[in-house]
Design a protein around this motif. Structure first.
Motif, PDB file in Angstrom:
ATOM      1  N   ASP A  72       0.860  -1.183   0.000  1.00 48.31           N
ATOM      2  CA  ASP A  72       0.000   0.000   0.000  1.00 48.31           C
ATOM      3  C   ASP A  72       0.897   1.233   0.000  1.00 48.31           C
ATOM      4  O   ASP A  72       1.523   1.561   1.012  1.00 48.31           O
ATOM      5  CB  ASP A  72      -0.905  -0.005   1.237  1.00 48.31           C
ATOM      6  CG  ASP A  72      -1.966   1.088   1.178  1.00 48.31           C
ATOM      7  OD1 ASP A  72      -1.675   2.174   0.639  1.00 48.31           O
ATOM      8  OD2 ASP A  72      -3.085   0.857   1.676  1.00 48.31           O
ATOM      9  N   ALA A  73       0.970   1.908  -1.155  1.00 48.70           N
ATOM     10  CA  ALA A  73       1.859   3.066  -1.290  1.00 48.70           C
ATOM     11  C   ALA A  73       1.418   4.227  -0.406  1.00 48.70           C
ATOM     12  O   ALA A  73       2.240   5.050   0.006  1.00 48.70           O
ATOM     13  CB  ALA A  73       1.916   3.503  -2.754  1.00 48.70           C
ATOM     14  N   TYR A 111       0.211   4.090   2.665  1.00 50.32           N
ATOM     15  CA  TYR A 111       0.612   3.884   4.055  1.00 50.32           C
ATOM     16  C   TYR A 111       2.027   3.320   4.184  1.00 50.32           C
ATOM     17  O   TYR A 111       2.551   3.195   5.283  1.00 50.32           O
ATOM     18  CB  TYR A 111      -0.381   2.945   4.753  1.00 50.32           C
ATOM     19  CG  TYR A 111      -1.775   3.517   4.848  1.00 50.32           C
ATOM     20  CD1 TYR A 111      -2.107   4.434   5.841  1.00 50.32           C
ATOM     21  CD2 TYR A 111      -2.758   3.153   3.927  1.00 50.32           C
ATOM     22  CE1 TYR A 111      -3.383   4.971   5.922  1.00 50.32           C
ATOM     23  CE2 TYR A 111      -4.040   3.685   3.999  1.00 50.32           C
ATOM     24  CZ  TYR A 111      -4.346   4.592   4.994  1.00 50.32           C
ATOM     25  OH  TYR A 111      -5.604   5.127   5.068  1.00 50.32           O
ATOM     26  N   GLY A 112       2.625   2.960   3.055  1.00 51.14           N
ATOM     27  CA  GLY A 112       3.968   2.391   3.096  1.00 51.14           C
ATOM     28  C   GLY A 112       4.012   1.042   3.782  1.00 51.14           C
ATOM     29  O   GLY A 112       5.023   0.675   4.390  1.00 51.14           O
ATOM     30  N   SER A 113       2.918   0.298   3.686  1.00 48.97           N
ATOM     31  CA  SER A 113       2.840  -0.994   4.377  1.00 48.97           C
ATOM     32  C   SER A 113       2.724  -2.136   3.373  1.00 48.97           C
ATOM     33  O   SER A 113       2.187  -1.975   2.279  1.00 48.97           O
ATOM     34  CB  SER A 113       1.634  -1.024   5.317  1.00 48.97           C
ATOM     35  OG  SER A 113       0.431  -0.846   4.581  1.00 48.97           O
ATOM     36  N   THR A 114       3.237  -3.282   3.766  1.00 50.18           N
ATOM     37  CA  THR A 114       3.150  -4.488   2.942  1.00 50.18           C
ATOM     38  C   THR A 114       2.403  -5.551   3.727  1.00 50.18           C
ATOM     39  O   THR A 114       2.776  -5.878   4.855  1.00 50.18           O
ATOM     40  CB  THR A 114       4.551  -5.009   2.576  1.00 50.18           C
ATOM     41  OG1 THR A 114       5.263  -3.986   1.871  1.00 50.18           O
ATOM     42  CG2 THR A 114       4.456  -6.246   1.695  1.00 50.18           C
ATOM     43  N   ASP A 115       1.338  -6.077   3.143  1.00 55.62           N
ATOM     44  CA  ASP A 115       0.520  -7.084   3.821  1.00 55.62           C
ATOM     45  C   ASP A 115       0.556  -8.402   3.063  1.00 55.62           C
ATOM     46  O   ASP A 115       0.439  -8.430   1.834  1.00 55.62           O
ATOM     47  CB  ASP A 115      -0.936  -6.616   3.924  1.00 55.62           C
ATOM     48  CG  ASP A 115      -1.088  -5.364   4.782  1.00 55.62           C
ATOM     49  OD1 ASP A 115      -0.458  -5.323   5.854  1.00 55.62           O
ATOM     50  OD2 ASP A 115      -1.812  -4.443   4.368  1.00 55.62           O
ATOM     51  N   ARG A 173      -0.804  -1.241  -6.427  1.00 58.51           N
ATOM     52  CA  ARG A 173      -1.735  -0.525  -7.312  1.00 58.51           C
ATOM     53  C   ARG A 173      -1.191   0.888  -7.485  1.00 58.51           C
ATOM     54  O   ARG A 173      -1.138   1.664  -6.534  1.00 58.51           O
ATOM     55  CB  ARG A 173      -3.133  -0.491  -6.692  1.00 58.51           C
ATOM     56  CG  ARG A 173      -4.260  -0.176  -7.669  1.00 58.51           C
ATOM     57  CD  ARG A 173      -5.592  -0.237  -6.917  1.00 58.51           C
ATOM     58  NE  ARG A 173      -6.740  -0.381  -7.776  1.00 58.51           N
ATOM     59  CZ  ARG A 173      -7.412   0.625  -8.324  1.00 58.51           C
ATOM     60  NH1 ARG A 173      -7.011   1.875  -8.099  1.00 58.51           N
ATOM     61  NH2 ARG A 173      -8.468   0.401  -9.082  1.00 58.51           N
ATOM     62  N   VAL A 174      -0.767   1.226  -8.701  1.00 58.88           N
ATOM     63  CA  VAL A 174      -0.074   2.502  -8.900  1.00 58.88           C
ATOM     64  C   VAL A 174      -0.904   3.562  -9.614  1.00 58.88           C
ATOM     65  O   VAL A 174      -0.508   4.729  -9.654  1.00 58.88           O
ATOM     66  CB  VAL A 174       1.253   2.301  -9.672  1.00 58.88           C
ATOM     67  CG1 VAL A 174       2.217   1.467  -8.863  1.00 58.88           C
ATOM     68  CG2 VAL A 174       1.014   1.680 -11.037  1.00 58.88           C
ATOM     69  N   GLY A 175      -2.038   3.189 -10.176  1.00 58.96           N
ATOM     70  CA  GLY A 175      -2.820   4.217 -10.849  1.00 58.96           C
ATOM     71  C   GLY A 175      -4.094   3.697 -11.473  1.00 58.96           C
ATOM     72  O   GLY A 175      -4.255   2.496 -11.701  1.00 58.96           O
ATOM     73  N   GLU A 176      -4.985   4.639 -11.724  1.00 54.74           N
ATOM     74  CA  GLU A 176      -6.267   4.313 -12.352  1.00 54.74           C
ATOM     75  C   GLU A 176      -6.660   5.473 -13.250  1.00 54.74           C
ATOM     76  O   GLU A 176      -6.582   6.635 -12.846  1.00 54.74           O
ATOM     77  CB  GLU A 176      -7.325   4.088 -11.272  1.00 54.74           C
ATOM     78  CG  GLU A 176      -8.710   3.805 -11.806  1.00 54.74           C
ATOM     79  CD  GLU A 176      -9.728   3.621 -10.685  1.00 54.74           C
ATOM     80  OE1 GLU A 176     -10.846   4.174 -10.816  1.00 54.74           O
ATOM     81  OE2 GLU A 176      -9.405   2.945  -9.685  1.00 54.74           O
ATOM     82  N   THR A 177      -7.015   5.171 -14.481  1.00 57.20           N
ATOM     83  CA  THR A 177      -7.452   6.206 -15.421  1.00 57.20           C
ATOM     84  C   THR A 177      -8.715   5.731 -16.121  1.00 57.20           C
ATOM     85  O   THR A 177      -9.089   4.559 -16.042  1.00 57.20           O
ATOM     86  CB  THR A 177      -6.372   6.494 -16.492  1.00 57.20           C
ATOM     87  OG1 THR A 177      -6.120   5.294 -17.233  1.00 57.20           O
ATOM     88  CG2 THR A 177      -5.087   7.001 -15.863  1.00 57.20           C
ATOM     89  N   THR A 182      -3.545   0.188 -13.318  1.00 56.93           N
ATOM     90  CA  THR A 182      -2.168  -0.283 -13.488  1.00 56.93           C
ATOM     91  C   THR A 182      -1.601  -0.777 -12.161  1.00 56.93           C
ATOM     92  O   THR A 182      -1.722  -0.112 -11.132  1.00 56.93           O
ATOM     93  CB  THR A 182      -1.269   0.830 -14.055  1.00 56.93           C
ATOM     94  OG1 THR A 182      -1.769   1.226 -15.333  1.00 56.93           O
ATOM     95  CG2 THR A 182       0.168   0.349 -14.211  1.00 56.93           C
ATOM     96  N   TYR A 183      -0.987  -1.947 -12.233  1.00 62.86           N
ATOM     97  CA  TYR A 183      -0.322  -2.545 -11.081  1.00 62.86           C
ATOM     98  C   TYR A 183       1.160  -2.715 -11.382  1.00 62.86           C
ATOM     99  O   TYR A 183       1.543  -3.066 -12.501  1.00 62.86           O
ATOM    100  CB  TYR A 183      -0.908  -3.924 -10.756  1.00 62.86           C
ATOM    101  CG  TYR A 183      -2.130  -3.882  -9.871  1.00 62.86           C
ATOM    102  CD1 TYR A 183      -2.007  -3.994  -8.486  1.00 62.86           C
ATOM    103  CD2 TYR A 183      -3.400  -3.736 -10.415  1.00 62.86           C
ATOM    104  CE1 TYR A 183      -3.121  -3.965  -7.666  1.00 62.86           C
ATOM    105  CE2 TYR A 183      -4.523  -3.703  -9.605  1.00 62.86           C
ATOM    106  CZ  TYR A 183      -4.375  -3.818  -8.226  1.00 62.86           C
ATOM    107  OH  TYR A 183      -5.484  -3.782  -7.419  1.00 62.86           O
ATOM    108  N   ARG A 184       1.952  -2.457 -10.366  1.00 58.09           N
ATOM    109  CA  ARG A 184       3.385  -2.758 -10.432  1.00 58.09           C
ATOM    110  C   ARG A 184       3.574  -4.133  -9.801  1.00 58.09           C
ATOM    111  O   ARG A 184       3.214  -4.343  -8.641  1.00 58.09           O
ATOM    112  CB  ARG A 184       4.178  -1.699  -9.665  1.00 58.09           C
ATOM    113  CG  ARG A 184       5.676  -1.984  -9.519  1.00 58.09           C
ATOM    114  CD  ARG A 184       6.297  -0.950  -8.588  1.00 58.09           C
ATOM    115  NE  ARG A 184       7.654  -1.293  -8.214  1.00 58.09           N
ATOM    116  CZ  ARG A 184       8.731  -0.667  -8.666  1.00 58.09           C
ATOM    117  NH1 ARG A 184       8.604   0.337  -9.512  1.00 58.09           N
ATOM    118  NH2 ARG A 184       9.941  -1.026  -8.272  1.00 58.09           N
ATOM    119  N   LEU A 185       4.133  -5.061 -10.565  1.00 56.43           N
ATOM    120  CA  LEU A 185       4.376  -6.417 -10.075  1.00 56.43           C
ATOM    121  C   LEU A 185       5.872  -6.607  -9.855  1.00 56.43           C
ATOM    122  O   LEU A 185       6.680  -6.341 -10.754  1.00 56.43           O
ATOM    123  CB  LEU A 185       3.891  -7.460 -11.088  1.00 56.43           C
ATOM    124  CG  LEU A 185       2.411  -7.862 -11.050  1.00 56.43           C
ATOM    125  CD1 LEU A 185       1.496  -6.667 -11.167  1.00 56.43           C
ATOM    126  CD2 LEU A 185       2.119  -8.871 -12.153  1.00 56.43           C
TER     127      LEU A 185
END
Length: 200
Positions: A76-77, A79-83, A142-146, A155-158
């Protein structure tokens, strides 16, 4: 005289033993299968990356793969958290469910299944036939939505690694290395997610 004769015989025997040992080592190095990367072709554009031969067997039951971290993570960009995601959390989110299907296609070497995930207007790329991929350390962001002409694009960064990368799917990254991949998803006429674009 006898001593010289015995010495010559001993030297001949020793020489024969050494020669036999050398021949044995050479033959074994040629005949035994090698579990090491092979050099890609010179025209692949990846002359510095070495690839392994495809794994012979089911990687999902191979200890060399099952011992790795095959957990699915969401970063989660905001909150800077990884779940670490549970199966139920993935099932509850259509986007994450789709990304899991993408990873499963890679793991199983299911090129036809991956092609079925493409949008009908996918952005001009093709999916090659590929072998099973030992994908692990999977993290998605998840880096963006248009919205373009009324069409949703997400768009997702994998980020993931491939143990013993055989180069049949990704030739831009070596074994156990990390190079992000960007998947842009869109929805088809039934409201199901499909891959519109893949960038590396």
């Amino acid at each position: 005289m006898r001593k010289n004769k015995r010495l010559r015989i001993a030297l001949l025997v020793c020489g024969g033993v050494v020669l036999l040992a050398v021949l044995t080592v050479v033959l074994l190095s040629v005949l035994l299968p090698k579990d090491e990367p092979t050099q890609p072709s010179q025209d692949s554009g990846t002359s510095s990356i070495r690839f392994y031969p495809p794994y012979d067997g089911d990687i999902r039951t191979a200890e060399i793969y099952t011992r790795l971290d095959r957990q699915f993570y969401l970063y989660d960009a905001n909150y800077g958290s990884t779940d670490a995601l549970s199966e139920s959390a993935i099932d509850a989110d259509p986007e994450l469910r789709f990304l899991r299907a993408y990873f499963n296609c890679l793991i199983d070497g299911d090129a036809a299944g991956l092609r079925a995930l493409l949008a009908s207007d996918a952005n001009g790329f093709t999916i090659p036939d590929f072998a099973q991929q030992m994908v692990y350390d999977m993290k998605v962001t998840r880096v963006g939505e248009t919205e373009e002409s009324g069409d949703l694009r997400v768009t997702y960064r994998l980020e993931y690694r491939i143990q013993r990368n055989n180069g049949t799917y990704r030739r831009d990254v070596g074994s156990d290395a990390m190079r992000p991949e960007y998947l842009t998803l869109t929805k088809d006429e039934n409201g199901d997610f499909r891959i519109f674009d893949i960038r590396r």
